[in-house]
Design a protein around this motif. Sequence first.
Motif, PDB file in Angstrom:
ATOM      1  N   THR A 125       0.823  -1.207   0.000  1.00  0.00           N
ATOM      2  CA  THR A 125       0.000   0.000   0.000  1.00  0.00           C
ATOM      3  C   THR A 125       0.859   1.260   0.000  1.00  0.00           C
ATOM      4  O   THR A 125       1.937   1.301   0.584  1.00  0.00           O
ATOM      5  CB  THR A 125      -0.941   0.054   1.224  1.00  0.00           C
ATOM      6  OG1 THR A 125      -0.149   0.015   2.421  1.00  0.00           O
ATOM      7  CG2 THR A 125      -1.909  -1.105   1.214  1.00  0.00           C
ATOM      8  N   LEU A 126       0.347   2.281  -0.667  1.00  0.00           N
ATOM      9  CA  LEU A 126       0.922   3.621  -0.636  1.00  0.00           C
ATOM     10  C   LEU A 126      -0.225   4.547  -0.213  1.00  0.00           C
ATOM     11  O   LEU A 126      -1.211   4.676  -0.936  1.00  0.00           O
ATOM     12  CB  LEU A 126       1.467   4.000  -2.017  1.00  0.00           C
ATOM     13  CG  LEU A 126       2.424   5.190  -2.115  1.00  0.00           C
ATOM     14  CD1 LEU A 126       3.075   5.231  -3.499  1.00  0.00           C
ATOM     15  CD2 LEU A 126       1.753   6.523  -1.832  1.00  0.00           C
ATOM     16  N   THR A 127      -0.093   5.137   0.975  1.00  0.00           N
ATOM     17  CA  THR A 127      -1.182   5.912   1.557  1.00  0.00           C
ATOM     18  C   THR A 127      -0.782   7.374   1.706  1.00  0.00           C
ATOM     19  O   THR A 127       0.246   7.679   2.327  1.00  0.00           O
ATOM     20  CB  THR A 127      -1.582   5.358   2.940  1.00  0.00           C
ATOM     21  OG1 THR A 127      -1.934   3.978   2.808  1.00  0.00           O
ATOM     22  CG2 THR A 127      -2.758   6.134   3.518  1.00  0.00           C
ATOM     23  N   ILE A 128      -1.581   8.272   1.126  1.00  0.00           N
ATOM     24  CA  ILE A 128      -1.385   9.710   1.319  1.00  0.00           C
ATOM     25  C   ILE A 128      -2.165  10.099   2.564  1.00  0.00           C
ATOM     26  O   ILE A 128      -3.395  10.228   2.536  1.00  0.00           O
ATOM     27  CB  ILE A 128      -1.871  10.515   0.100  1.00  0.00           C
ATOM     28  CG1 ILE A 128      -1.224   9.994  -1.188  1.00  0.00           C
ATOM     29  CG2 ILE A 128      -1.581  11.997   0.298  1.00  0.00           C
ATOM     30  CD1 ILE A 128       0.283  10.036  -1.201  1.00  0.00           C
ATOM     31  N   GLY A 129      -1.438  10.275   3.682  1.00  0.00           N
ATOM     32  CA  GLY A 129      -2.091  10.505   4.961  1.00  0.00           C
ATOM     33  C   GLY A 129      -2.145  11.953   5.385  1.00  0.00           C
ATOM     34  O   GLY A 129      -2.856  12.299   6.333  1.00  0.00           O
ATOM     35  N   GLY A 130      -1.388  12.826   4.714  1.00  0.00           N
ATOM     36  CA  GLY A 130      -1.373  14.248   5.027  1.00  0.00           C
ATOM     37  C   GLY A 130      -1.370  15.075   3.755  1.00  0.00           C
ATOM     38  O   GLY A 130      -1.056  14.572   2.663  1.00  0.00           O
ATOM     39  N   VAL A 131      -1.697  16.346   3.881  1.00  0.00           N
ATOM     40  CA  VAL A 131      -1.796  17.237   2.724  1.00  0.00           C
ATOM     41  C   VAL A 131      -0.437  17.413   2.057  1.00  0.00           C
ATOM     42  O   VAL A 131       0.594  17.544   2.725  1.00  0.00           O
ATOM     43  CB  VAL A 131      -2.343  18.603   3.165  1.00  0.00           C
ATOM     44  CG1 VAL A 131      -2.265  19.620   2.040  1.00  0.00           C
ATOM     45  CG2 VAL A 131      -3.781  18.462   3.648  1.00  0.00           C
ATOM     46  N   ILE A 132      -0.427  17.407   0.719  1.00  0.00           N
ATOM     47  CA  ILE A 132       0.784  17.640  -0.069  1.00  0.00           C
ATOM     48  C   ILE A 132       0.613  18.938  -0.851  1.00  0.00           C
ATOM     49  O   ILE A 132      -0.395  19.128  -1.537  1.00  0.00           O
ATOM     50  CB  ILE A 132       1.066  16.484  -1.040  1.00  0.00           C
ATOM     51  CG1 ILE A 132       1.347  15.189  -0.269  1.00  0.00           C
ATOM     52  CG2 ILE A 132       2.241  16.820  -1.959  1.00  0.00           C
ATOM     53  CD1 ILE A 132       1.514  13.967  -1.162  1.00  0.00           C
ATOM     54  N   ASN A 133       1.621  19.828  -0.750  1.00  0.00           N
ATOM     55  CA  ASN A 133       1.645  21.071  -1.519  1.00  0.00           C
ATOM     56  C   ASN A 133       2.969  21.159  -2.263  1.00  0.00           C
ATOM     57  O   ASN A 133       4.041  21.073  -1.647  1.00  0.00           O
ATOM     58  CB  ASN A 133       1.485  22.284  -0.609  1.00  0.00           C
ATOM     59  CG  ASN A 133       0.089  22.392  -0.032  1.00  0.00           C
ATOM     60  OD1 ASN A 133      -0.849  22.769  -0.722  1.00  0.00           O
ATOM     61  ND2 ASN A 133      -0.065  22.050   1.238  1.00  0.00           N
ATOM     62  N   ALA A 134       2.909  21.327  -3.587  1.00  0.00           N
ATOM     63  CA  ALA A 134       4.124  21.373  -4.399  1.00  0.00           C
ATOM     64  C   ALA A 134       4.169  22.647  -5.217  1.00  0.00           C
ATOM     65  O   ALA A 134       3.197  23.001  -5.890  1.00  0.00           O
ATOM     66  CB  ALA A 134       4.189  20.163  -5.322  1.00  0.00           C
ATOM     67  N   GLY A 135       5.335  23.330  -5.164  1.00  0.00           N
ATOM     68  CA  GLY A 135       5.525  24.505  -6.002  1.00  0.00           C
ATOM     69  C   GLY A 135       5.680  24.143  -7.459  1.00  0.00           C
ATOM     70  O   GLY A 135       5.420  24.950  -8.349  1.00  0.00           O
TER      71      GLY A 135
END
Length: 218
Positions: A61-71
Motif C-alpha cells: 500500500t501507498l497511503t497519502i495521509g497528510g496534505v501535499i503542496n508542491a511549487g
Amino acid sequence: AAGDFTADPTSQLLGGSGAAPTTANVTVTVGSVSSGGDLTSGRISGKDVQLTAYGKTGGGTLTIGGVINAGGGVIITGNPGQGPVSLKINAGITANGALTASAQNVVVAPSVALRSEAQGAGAGDLQIAAAGSFTADPTSQLLSGSGAAPTTAGVSVTAGSATAGGDLTSGLIYGKDVRLTAYGRPGGGALTVGAAINAGRSVTITGDPGGLGQGPVT
C-alpha cells in the motif's frame, strides 16, 4: 527506506525555509525491485514531490495521509516490485505543475481534492492511471486550474489496460479537457460517473476502447 516508511499525518517534510515558498524537492522511496515496502506519508511541502513504493509479495500500500503542496509537480508511483501496490489518497494534493499518480488500484477518500495547475498558468495536467480499478468518493474532487472555473489544463483517469481490465467510478471533476477510460474485465466491467463533470472544452468517456479489453463495459 529498504522496508517501510510510516509518517504520522501531523508530521511534516519540508523543502524550503517554510511551507511556502518551496525551494527544494522532497523524495521518498520505499523498497526496491527485489524487496517491497509500504509507504504512508504525512504533510509534505516541496518544489517537486515524488513518492514511490515498490510492492511487497502479496501486495502493498501507498497511503497519502497528510496534505501535499508542491511549487512544481507531484509524481506518486506504486511500482509493482514483488506484488501490486494499492494507492489510498486520504488527504488533499495541490501542485502548481502537473500531478501524476499510478498504482494497481486507486481510491480517493471523501471530500479529498486533488489539484494540478493550481496557479492557472498552463503548467500541467492531472493524470491518474490504475492498472486495476479507480474509485473516487462522490464528494471528492479532481481539478486542473486555479479554481473550479476557469479550468486551464486537462484531467484524465484510466482504469485497467488491454491485458487487465478495471472498473472506474468518478467523483467531481473540473478540467479543460476531461477523459475517462475503463477497460473491461473478464465477464464485464463498469464505468460510473458518480458526480458532476465540468469541462472548459471537451469530455470523452470511453468503456472498453476499440474492444481491446477483457470484456464489455457498462
